[in-house]
Design a protein around this motif. Structure first.
Motif: not given
Length: 269
Positions: A93-119
């Motif tokens: 899922d993207f933040s409304c301004d497109g700056s961040f990504i919220m991602s989840t994997d099959v182990t239900r781990r949620v990670i937030f990252s910067e969109c264009l840098t991947g950090t």
């Protein structure tokens, strides 16, 4: 979201064929179904594809635990690779301004990252008040109540927030769909109905939130559910708080469209 492009993710079953698109990502235009981009950047099946709310970025989650980020305006050139997960990606899922990504994997781990840098965003609390363009993660504060309302031995399998952010539609591992308001807390009122024979692998709201599309992973069925308004909200078969006692303003029931061409609808209550 702009309606111009459709992104497809393939599995690697036919990776030995030179003519095959399997194991890669393809993008086609919606008006003439013409393929305009293809790449084989994924090592495993590309299962999660999501455009940012402004349609400028495409993120692709793969079973190889990576998320690939592409720039739409730069002819879908690759801008970043997010390698923070250690399991196949299940939602993006993207933040409304497109700056961040919220991602989840099959182990239900949620990670937030910067969109264009991947950090990685090291402090998730810094995004506590962030607005998200979509919500498809089964983990998080707004959806914590979708777990207790499931029958014993059954888990939620897919989830989608309505476009007006009022509701969550949840598909579980036994083939039932739950409709709850947003946010969904514990002991939450809900509607429930079922038609799939097995887990619901994906669920999505159509534009305008008047219907749902659900896909079964074992019965290979695609079903369309119409949202019909009524004056009273009924509680689901599995229990929960009576919706008549809740503060829900608009009550809805569901109808499964058995054959839209015939114009007849069968109640699925």
């Amino acid at each position: 979201p702009c309606g111009r492009y459709l992104a497809l993710g393939f599995s690697p079953k036919d990776h030995k064929s030179k003519q095959s698109k399997f194991g890669g990502i393809s993008v086609l235009t919606t008006h003439d179904r013409r393929f305009i981009h293809h790449c084989k950047d994924t090592h495993e099946a590309a299962r999660v594809l999501k455009f940012s709310g402004d349609s400028k970025i495409l993120a692709v989650g793969s079973d190889d635990s990576r998320i690939l980020v592409y720039s739409v305006k730069d002819s879908f050139s690759k801008k970043a690779v997010i390698t923070l997960h250690r399991a196949p990606i299940s939602s993006i899922d993207f933040s409304c301004d497109g700056s961040f990504i919220m991602s989840t994997d099959v182990t239900r781990r949620v990670i937030f990252s910067e969109c264009l840098t991947g950090t990685a965003v090291l402090s998730s609390s810094s995004l506590r008040n962030e607005k998200w363009a979509t919500w498809s993660s089964l983990v998080g504060w707004p959806v914590q109540g979708v777990w207790p309302i499931q029958p014993p031995g059954v888990e939620p399998f897919s989830i989608a927030r309505s476009w007006d952010s009022s509701y969550f539609a949840v598909g579980n591992s036994s083939g039932r769909i739950f409709l709850v308001t947003n946010p969904c807390q514990e002991q939450h009122p809900f509607l429930s109905d079922g038609a799939h024979a097995g887990p619901i692998s994906n669920i999505s709201w159509v534009s305008g939130d008047d219907a749902l599309i659900s896909v079964g992973s074992k019965d290979h069925a695609i079903m369309q559910w119409q949202i019909a308004h009524e004056n009273m909200f009924e509680s689901g078969d599995e229990g929960g708080i009576s919706c008549e006692d809740s503060d829900i303003d608009a009550a809805r029931r569901w109808e499964r469209r058995d054959n839209p061409n015939q114009g007849s609808h069968k109640n699925a209550q």
